[in-house]
Design an enzyme around this catalytic site. Structure first.
Site, mmCIF file in Angstrom:
data_model
loop_
_atom_site.group_PDB
_atom_site.id
_atom_site.type_symbol
_atom_site.label_atom_id
_atom_site.label_comp_id
_atom_site.label_asym_id
_atom_site.label_seq_id
_atom_site.Cartn_x
_atom_site.Cartn_y
_atom_site.Cartn_z
ATOM 1 N N ASP A 36 0.919 -1.188 -0.162
ATOM 2 C CA ASP A 36 -0.122 0.102 0.062
ATOM 3 C C ASP A 36 0.941 1.211 0.109
ATOM 4 O OD1 ASP A 36 -2.570 0.987 0.230
ATOM 5 O OD2 ASP A 36 -2.176 2.090 2.164
ATOM 6 N N PHE A 62 1.024 8.774 -12.530
ATOM 7 C CA PHE A 62 -0.317 9.143 -12.106
ATOM 8 C C PHE A 62 -0.439 9.663 -10.722
ATOM 9 C CE2 PHE A 62 -0.705 5.920 -8.800
ATOM 10 C CZ PHE A 62 0.632 5.145 -8.777
ATOM 11 N N GLY A 63 -1.495 9.859 -10.048
ATOM 12 C CA GLY A 63 -1.698 10.343 -8.811
ATOM 13 C C GLY A 63 -1.043 11.670 -8.576
#
Ligand code: IMP
Length: 198
Positions: free
Chosen positions: A70, A153-154
């Protein structure tokens, strides 16, 4: 024996496979398994989320190694937020752009010394429903004053690396994948697996 990466994201799997190359075990994702798993990410830390992803898979596929990770963005000035809320920082209907704009707003007017940020990846290795080891990878940078670049991304468009004088979104993807928080954590895993002759 296989190495199951607890992700449904094939792009991520490709990136991970590249880092784990030369290992002598097949590396697969959840998409290649007959059992289906729902991934829940409601933990309070990256570690908690990674454990929640790995455990159900490892309980079913006990003789395989299971890896889950994560990750997210931490900003000290914001008390380590967005953290585990990185994906949905701007609330319902969150998009990468809205999340980036929210961070920029929160840091509006903040001095350079207050713009320090870190991409953090926590990775866990499971076997037989037990945690074998966890690994952390971090990429440190600064929150830029505006969005720049279109790759990745992000939060890549606002994450500035002084060494390159670029945001992560201005770096070629191959370059990002060599230095990212995920790459660092997976390289540690690779070293561990090689040392253990797995
Ligand atoms: P995940 O753990 O890969 O699902 O990432 C959760 C969230 O953290 C993403 O939706 C992004 O907002 C942020 N994030 C994680 N890794 C990166 C990265 O490499 N670049 C930019 N944002 C990231």
């Amino acid at each position: 024996m296989r190495l199951i990466i607890a992700t449904k994201n094939e792009g991520k799997l490709r990136e991970i496979k590249k880092i784990l190359k030369k290992l002598d075990v097949p590396v697969i994702s959840l998409n290649q398994l007959s059992r289906k798993f729902r991934i829940r990410e409601d933990g309070k830390t990256f570690l908690e989320n990674a454990l929640k992803k790995a455990m159900p898979v490892s309980k079913v596929y006990r003789s395989d190694y299971v890896v889950a990770e994560d990750s997210g963005l931490e900003i000290k000035y914001l008390g380590a937020e967005p953290g585990v809320y990185s994906k949905r920082y701007s609330g319902r209907g969150a998009t990468d752009k809205k999340n980036n704009l929210k961070v920029l707003k929160e840091l509006k007017g903040a001095k350079k010394r207050d713009r320090g940020a870190c991409f953090h990846c926590c990775l866990v290795l499971f076997k037989d429903a037990k945690l074998v080891k966890s690994f952390d990878g971090k990429l440190r940078g600064l929150i830029n004053e505006e969005m720049r670049g279109s790759s990745g991304f992000g939060y890549d468009p606002i994450f500035y690396l002084s060494k390159y004088r670029k945001t992560v979104a201005q770096l070629p993807l191959e370059e990002k994948n060599k230095i990212s928080h995920r790459a660092k954590a997976f390289k540690k895993l690779r070293k561990y697996l090689i040392n253990k002759s797995i």
